[in-house]
Design an enzyme around this catalytic site. Structure first.
Site: not given
Length: 277
Positions: A150, A249
């Protein structure tokens, strides 16, 4: 075109609740069928597995341990001199993933060491990362697990993070060349670093194994005011055939359940029946 599947990131959502088991139960009661958690290691894996099962949730993502947070560590994958600690953390993450029935682990790259010049250490850090990723790919393959990389933006969120763009992550994945390593696309970070979301989504989606969403710039829910048109982005993901999960998120503004109106609207448009409704 199949509708998108959403997972509740219980490290962010339901902050009014004291622990991960309670947050998992709240996610299930709110209609989610999947959940993810950054660092599950504060709870025994069997406790979390039981809470997820009782809530009717599939666990879809965890992170490798961050390292020594008091020393400013935020992942260890690319950090020189911390290879042994990364591998120990990977083993712990695999243990949790197996216990939780979770198929994906975010392999955190970590930060440029304090006082170091990013450009000066970039080559060494990439070499360490490649070495650790090749090791991780082998470990994960034996357990039928997927590792994710990520990029985290260095403009706002974490100026010292090593991996900060989809282009950098894709180049590293190509060098490693292992099919069970994929890209984790957090739209919040990608917008801040590069914009060009339509082009980047179309270019990189074939190697994306997980998506996460939050509004820019405040990291609120997708229904909150900001730069991003999530109706367009969700339709784009559908049109491009994305089949993975979309992780929520973001930082709830007020009560988490009330703030899920954007998701209930999406479900309503898709004709999805909601749990508990």
């Amino acid at each position: 075109m199949a509708p998108l599947r959403f997972s509740a990131n219980v490290s962010w959502l339901f902050p009014e609740l004291p622990g991960l088991p309670a947050r998992l139960r709240a996610a299930g009661s709110s209609g989610f069928e999947a959940a993810e958690v950054a660092w599950p290691y504060v709870e025994p894996p069997e406790v979390l597995a039981r809470a997820a099962q009782e809530a009717g949730l599939q666990l879809v993502l965890i992170n490798t341990p961050p390292g020594d947070r008091e020393k400013g560590e935020m992942g260890l994958g690319a950090v020189p001199g911390r290879q042994a600690a990364f591998r120990e953390g990977l083993e712990q993450a695999v243990l949790y993933a197996k216990a939780l029935g979770c198929s994906r682990i975010h392999l955190m790259a970590g930060r440029v060491p304090r006082g170091a010049d990013r450009a000066a250490v970039r080559g060494e850090m990439e070499t360490v990362f490649l070495e650790n990723l090749r090791h991780a790919a082998g470990v994960l393959a034996r357990e039928n697990l997927v590792g994710l990389l990520e990029p985290i933006n260095t403009r706002v969120t974490d100026p010292q993070y090593f991996l900060d763009s989809p282009q950098q992550a894709a180049a590293i994945l190509q060098k490693v060349g292992r099919p069970n390593l994929q890209l984790q696309m957090d739209i919040f970070h990608w917008q801040i670093m590069d914009g060009n979301l339509t082009g980047n989504i179309r270019e990189f989606l074939p190697i994306v194994g997980h998506v996460q969403v939050a509004q820019v710039p405040g990291r609120g829910d997708p229904g909150s005011p900001g730069e991003l048109n999530f109706s367009y982005l969700f339709q784009l993901l559908e049109d491009e055939g994305y089949k993975g999960f979309v992780g929520c998120e973001y930082q709830p503004q007020g009560d988490t359940v009330e703030g899920l109106s954007w998701l209930r609207s999406y479900w309503d448009r898709q004709g999805r029946s909601q749990a508990g409704q």
